[in-house]
Design a protein around this motif. Structure first.
Motif, mmCIF file in Angstrom:
data_model
loop_
_atom_site.group_PDB
_atom_site.id
_atom_site.type_symbol
_atom_site.label_atom_id
_atom_site.label_comp_id
_atom_site.label_asym_id
_atom_site.label_seq_id
_atom_site.Cartn_x
_atom_site.Cartn_y
_atom_site.Cartn_z
ATOM 1 N N GLN A 38 0.853 -1.192 0.000
ATOM 2 C CA GLN A 38 0.000 0.000 0.000
ATOM 3 C C GLN A 38 0.886 1.237 0.000
ATOM 4 O O GLN A 38 1.954 1.253 0.603
ATOM 5 N N HIS A 39 0.467 2.271 -0.658
ATOM 6 C CA HIS A 39 1.178 3.555 -0.610
ATOM 7 C C HIS A 39 0.156 4.632 -0.284
ATOM 8 O O HIS A 39 -0.574 5.098 -1.158
ATOM 9 N N LEU A 40 0.105 5.014 0.991
ATOM 10 C CA LEU A 40 -0.889 5.964 1.472
ATOM 11 C C LEU A 40 -0.310 7.365 1.528
ATOM 12 O O LEU A 40 0.903 7.553 1.616
ATOM 13 N N SER A 41 -1.182 8.341 1.481
ATOM 14 C CA SER A 41 -0.799 9.738 1.592
ATOM 15 C C SER A 41 -1.568 10.346 2.761
ATOM 16 O O SER A 41 -2.787 10.224 2.841
ATOM 17 N N ILE A 42 -0.839 10.992 3.663
ATOM 18 C CA ILE A 42 -1.446 11.643 4.823
ATOM 19 C C ILE A 42 -1.310 13.148 4.612
ATOM 20 O O ILE A 42 -0.210 13.644 4.402
ATOM 21 N N ARG A 43 -2.432 13.848 4.654
ATOM 22 C CA ARG A 43 -2.363 15.291 4.485
ATOM 23 C C ARG A 43 -3.389 15.975 5.370
ATOM 24 O O ARG A 43 -4.332 15.345 5.851
ATOM 25 N N GLY A 107 3.287 -1.439 9.131
ATOM 26 C CA GLY A 107 3.998 -1.858 7.930
ATOM 27 C C GLY A 107 3.533 -1.191 6.647
ATOM 28 O O GLY A 107 3.909 -1.611 5.561
ATOM 29 N N TYR A 108 2.728 -0.133 6.747
ATOM 30 C CA TYR A 108 2.255 0.580 5.557
ATOM 31 C C TYR A 108 3.334 1.532 5.047
ATOM 32 O O TYR A 108 4.117 2.071 5.824
ATOM 33 N N ARG A 109 3.366 1.730 3.740
ATOM 34 C CA ARG A 109 4.214 2.758 3.137
ATOM 35 C C ARG A 109 3.362 4.005 3.006
ATOM 36 O O ARG A 109 2.204 3.936 2.611
ATOM 37 N N PHE A 110 3.927 5.174 3.310
ATOM 38 C CA PHE A 110 3.155 6.398 3.273
ATOM 39 C C PHE A 110 4.064 7.590 3.066
ATOM 40 O O PHE A 110 5.280 7.489 3.207
ATOM 41 N N ASN A 111 3.457 8.716 2.722
ATOM 42 C CA ASN A 111 4.157 9.987 2.725
ATOM 43 C C ASN A 111 3.253 11.012 3.370
ATOM 44 O O ASN A 111 2.031 10.911 3.339
ATOM 45 N N ILE A 112 3.877 12.005 3.998
ATOM 46 C CA ILE A 112 3.132 13.050 4.690
ATOM 47 C C ILE A 112 3.231 14.318 3.864
ATOM 48 O O ILE A 112 4.323 14.792 3.574
ATOM 49 N N SER A 113 2.087 14.866 3.484
ATOM 50 C CA SER A 113 2.032 16.112 2.724
ATOM 51 C C SER A 113 1.702 17.252 3.659
ATOM 52 O O SER A 113 1.057 17.057 4.686
ATOM 53 N N GLY A 114 2.139 18.444 3.302
ATOM 54 C CA GLY A 114 1.761 19.619 4.084
ATOM 55 C C GLY A 114 2.644 19.902 5.257
ATOM 56 O O GLY A 114 2.245 20.577 6.188
ATOM 57 N N HIS A 115 3.859 19.409 5.271
ATOM 58 C CA HIS A 115 4.794 19.706 6.360
ATOM 59 C C HIS A 115 5.381 21.045 6.197
ATOM 60 O O HIS A 115 5.711 21.551 5.243
#
Length: 115
Positions: A38-43, A107-115
């Motif tokens: 999974q490739h999730l995006s947190i914003r 164990g999820y892959r993610f990136n954080i937007s809005g830092h």
């Protein structure tokens, strides 16, 4: 019949036949990928929410039941309200770091937007 059901009707606009059954184009749920794939995006989002902060998690690939189960775990972790809508998890408040720690542990892959 709600608006979304009307949009998914196939091959007919209107029928006067009271016994006519509409056919609906139902989207099939895709199988849920394992957390490592999974490739999730947190914003964070404030627009359209009257200035209130909300954390959005997008990019989940899988069926709705698994998405709702993940959302429930995240809402419990953050002790906040939220919902699942259109394949996105919405959590009330700014919990990017807490959610990122949880997703990393799971164990999820993610990136954080809005830092």
């Amino acid at each position: 019949m709600n608006r979304n059901q009307r949009r998914r009707r196939v091959d007919i606009v209107y029928s006067t036949n009271p016994e006519y059954e509409y056919r609906y184009d139902r989207p099939a749920d895709s199988p849920t990928l394992p957390p490592g794939q999974q490739h999730l995006s947190i914003r964070i989002e404030r627009k359209g929410r009257k200035g209130k902060t909300a954390t959005l998690i997008t990019g989940f690939t899988g069926n709705t039941a698994d998405l709702e189960q993940l959302a429930k775990k995240i809402k419990t972790l953050c002790a906040a309200g939220g919902s699942v809508k259109d394949g996105e998890i919405l959590i009330q408040g700014d919990f990017r770091e807490k959610i990122a720690g949880f997703l990393k542990q799971e164990g999820y892959r993610f990136n954080i937007s809005g830092h």
